[in-house]
Design an enzyme around this catalytic site. Structure first.
Site, short mmCIF file in Angstrom:
data_model
loop_
_atom_site.label_atom_id
_atom_site.label_comp_id
_atom_site.label_asym_id
_atom_site.label_seq_id
_atom_site.Cartn_x
_atom_site.Cartn_y
_atom_site.Cartn_z
N GLU A 1 2.75 4.86 -4.06
CA GLU A 1 2.81 5.79 -5.22
C GLU A 1 4.17 6.50 -5.32
O GLU A 1 4.56 6.81 -6.44
CB GLU A 1 1.67 6.81 -5.10
N ASP B 1 0.85 -1.19 0.00
CA ASP B 1 0.00 0.00 0.00
C ASP B 1 0.89 1.25 0.00
O ASP B 1 2.10 1.16 0.23
CB ASP B 1 -0.88 -0.05 1.26
N ASP C 1 -9.00 3.78 -1.95
CA ASP C 1 -9.96 4.18 -0.91
C ASP C 1 -11.23 4.76 -1.50
O ASP C 1 -11.33 5.96 -1.76
CB ASP C 1 -9.29 5.19 0.03
C1 GLC Z 1 -4.62 3.29 2.93
C2 GLC Z 1 -5.14 2.09 2.16
C3 GLC Z 1 -6.20 1.38 2.97
C4 GLC Z 1 -5.61 0.96 4.31
C5 GLC Z 1 -5.08 2.18 5.04
C6 GLC Z 1 -4.36 1.80 6.34
O1 GLC Z 1 -5.61 4.24 3.06
O2 GLC Z 1 -5.60 2.45 0.88
O3 GLC Z 1 -6.69 0.26 2.27
O4 GLC Z 1 -6.57 0.33 5.10
O5 GLC Z 1 -4.16 2.87 4.22
O6 GLC Z 1 -3.31 0.95 6.12
#
Ligand code: GLC
Length: 639
Positions: A230, A227, A302
């Site tokens: 980017e 995650d 998200d």
């Molecule tokens: C980011 C991710 C989400 C995750 C969060 C905490 O917002 O896109 O899926 O739950 O981080 O790790």
């Protein structure tokens, strides 16, 4: 709005022809379609070379095959990753995770995967555990494995700047981080506070990162969720002058940003492949660039718990399918905000027909497990999740196609009908084919009747078996318990009996559903293997084409060395009318016909918060026949 992933590729449809353009330039790019009152289109990038590929072919399928020949194709996913996945930000402590898993089994809602989001870590430091919440991660994972659950952990790129933290120390010492031009490592703030960021464009960094995953894999973790890659940082964008190794050639953030996430996923994939020996890992990424399908599945980030985002997500998956990314999903229930019961129910039904199926939601949002919205929603969820498990032989074969020719699992109708203006109509643009033969018509959770465009051909209502002429619009009932689904005439759809998870022993037959009225070319490529290892690369698979004509179903002899897990085949005849019961033969021998009831899902009888006033499911009485699943060819005939 530029967010997570970049695919500088498009398919043009123009003057009755189709073509593809892939601009392999990772700089920030712009594509402008229909410029100057549709006189032309143009694309450009902020820097780099004008390096683009023009792909001409007869159809969209062929263009996708060529594009994925160029940028690569996915390898087969572990079968468990196609089961239901339960995630949230975050499940903790230990006992909570165990309880969630247990409830799935008690309630007989099939599930294969549980996620651990950032709260499993010690102050969000990757490769660590919060010892209070998870005193014994290995025990937890073993207990979950015993119940048939696989564990996926989140692993973000930011390495906390903290003297004594081994990954920080090692990264600095080995010079593995992104740098400012003066040689100092770049710092940005993310979950753990100030961080440095591994330079995944440097082979040594990828090796180091990949090997570091051992700390998870050695205790039984089988999936890595990448995650924030980017990379995302709080309150600032990474400055353009930040420097990357770029495989020894050097580049700045301006050129390298768009490939950063993919290189992280690559490092995770290569590391897990090395460490898990012959077993298949599951890698999930948020950021990607053209070609990321070789390493990872992707989710759409998200989203919001709203009907608008449910529908937008469907379009995203259709579009991702046109970029070579076949292994995709949206967060079911919406990440931000609280779903209503109706929205959750609808989202589960749509999610059952996405390449992978994961429910996920934001910290402090309401509970979002299939049982969290009352009994009716629970029943709808069980129905559709169970149906997904019944459909796994079909879905797995569809993934096999993606590995061979780059065809996506979620297929916009524009793939087969690029010149049919109806498929671009705002009302019908959400429809897609799930694999070869199942047409899905998603609708908002408030919509009880949905207008559906059936492309040319003939289509069966999946619930009632009613045959409809295509090339026209029909109305479909769509209360939340009933997602409109149609099956193409001539379809061959292999299914199985319900299982609680994908590793549960297969007991019943392979249930092959055939739908009358296709053309002479109707066929399905059936593919099966152990679902777990890379042995298929050495010939351990069971593959055969199944051809359907008016009076015959022909299973070609199986190719490959693997033995099918199904001892018998049960045929279900949709749309056929048998006048004489003994006119069915299997390899020349008469075969007894029986009949059985086909019901897509159990009825939802409601004491009913959603106001579903009736049993929305049809049940169809169908002729069936059973015979052994021979490796040799099998010819079934009838008249
Ligand atoms: C980011 C991710 C989400 C995750 C969060 C905490 O917002 O896109 O899926 O739950 O981080 O790790």
């Amino acid at each position: 709005m530029p967010l997570y992933a970049t695919f500088p590729f498009y398919i043009g449809i123009h003057g009755g022809l189709v073509y593809g353009i892939f601009m392999d330039n990772p700089h920030r790019s712009r594509f402008n379609f229909g410029a100057s009152n549709n006189r032309f289109s143009y694309f450009s990038a902020d820097g780099g070379t004008l390096n683009y590929y023009f792909i001409h072919d007869s159809g969209v399928r062929e263009i996708l095959a060529a594009y994925t020949h160029l940028t690569g194709r996915m390898s087969l996913p572990p079968l468990w990753s196609l089961g239901y996945q339960q995630c949230r930000y975050s499940y903790y402590p230990h006992q909570k995770v165990i309880n969630i898993a247990r409830i799935f089994r008690e309630k007989e809602i099939p599930a294969d995967v549980i996620y651990l989001d950032i709260h499993y870590m010690d102050r969000y430091k990757v490769f660590t555990w919060d010892e209070e919440r998870f005193p014994s991660p290995e025990k937890l994972i073993t207990a979950l494995r015993d119940e048939g659950f696989h564990v996926v952990v989140i692993v973000d790129p930011g390495i906390k700047i903290e003297p004594g933290y081994p990954y920080y120390e090692e990264g600095k010492e080995k010079d593995l981080f992104l740098k400012y031009p003066d040689g100092e490592p770049y710092s940005g703030q993310v979950w753990p506070g100030w961080c440095h960021f591994p330079d995944f464009t440097r082979p040594e960094t990828r090796d180091w990162w990949g090997s570091s995953l051992e700390t998870y894999l050695s205790i039984g973790v089988e999936g890595i969720w990448n995650d924030m890659n980017e990379p995302a940082t709080w309150g600032q964008q990474v400055p353009n002058l930040v420097e990357f190794d770029w495989e020894g050639h050097g580049a700045t953030h301006q050129k390298a940003r768009n490939v950063y996430g993919m290189q992280m996923a690559r490092s995770s994939y290569e590391g897990t492949r090395r460490l898990m020996k012959n077993r298949r890992p599951f890698i999930l990424t948020r950021s990607a660039y053209a070609g990321a399908q070789r390493y990872s599945a992707i989710w759409t980030g998200d989203n919001v718990a709203s009907d608008e985002h449910l529908m937008a997500g469907v379009l995203l998956l259709s579009n991702l399918g046109l970029t070579g990314m076949a292994f995709t999903a949206c967060d079911i229930s919406g990440f931000w905000g609280d779903s209503s019961p109706a929205l959750f129910a609808r989202w589960i039904t749509v999610g059952a027909f996405s390449p992978f199926m994961r429910t996920h939601s934001m910290v402090e949002s309401r509970d979002a497990e299939p049982w969290s919205y009352g009994e009716t929603v629970e029943e709808i969820s069980r129905n559709y999740i169970q149906f997904r498990y019944r459909l796994l032989p079909y879905l797995y074969s569809t993934f096999y196609e993606a590995t061979q020719n780059g065809m996506p699992v979620v297929r916009t109708l524009a793939i087969d009908h690029p010149h049919d203006p109806q498929v671009y109509d705002k009302r019908y643009q959400y429809q897609y084919l799930f694999g070869d033969s199942i047409l899905v018509a998603p609708a908002e959770s408030t919509k009880e009747i949905t207008k559906v465009y059936l492309p040319p051909g003939r289509w069966y209502d999946f619930y009632t078996g009613r045959l409809e002429e295509g090339g026209r619009e029909v109305y479909a009932e769509s209360p939340v318990a009933r997602l409109p689904l149609f099956v193409r005439a001539g379809a061959v759809i292999p299914m199985q009996t319900v299982r609680n998870h994908t590793e549960e022993q297969i007991t019943g037959p392979l249930q092959v559903h055939v739908y009358a009225g296709g053309d002479a070319s109707s066929s399905f490529l059936y593919y099966e293997d152990d679902g777990e290892t890379f042995d298929y690369e050495q010939g351990q698979f069971f593959r055969r084409r199944i051809r359907l004509t008016d009076h015959e179903l022909f299973f070609e002899a199986a190719e490959g060395d693997y033995f099918s897990a199904y001892e018998e085949i049960q045929l279900w005849f949709h749309g056929y009318c048998f006048h004489e019961k003994d006119r069915v033969t299997m390899n020349g021998e008469k075969t007894a016909l029986a009949s059985a009831t086909f019901r897509l899902c159990a009825p939802v009888f409601a004491a009913d918060p959603l106001g579903i006033p009736y049993d929305p499911y049809g049940a169809v009485e169908l002729p069936t026949a059973v015979f052994p699943n021979l490796r040799d060819s099998i010819r079934v005939t009838w008249d």
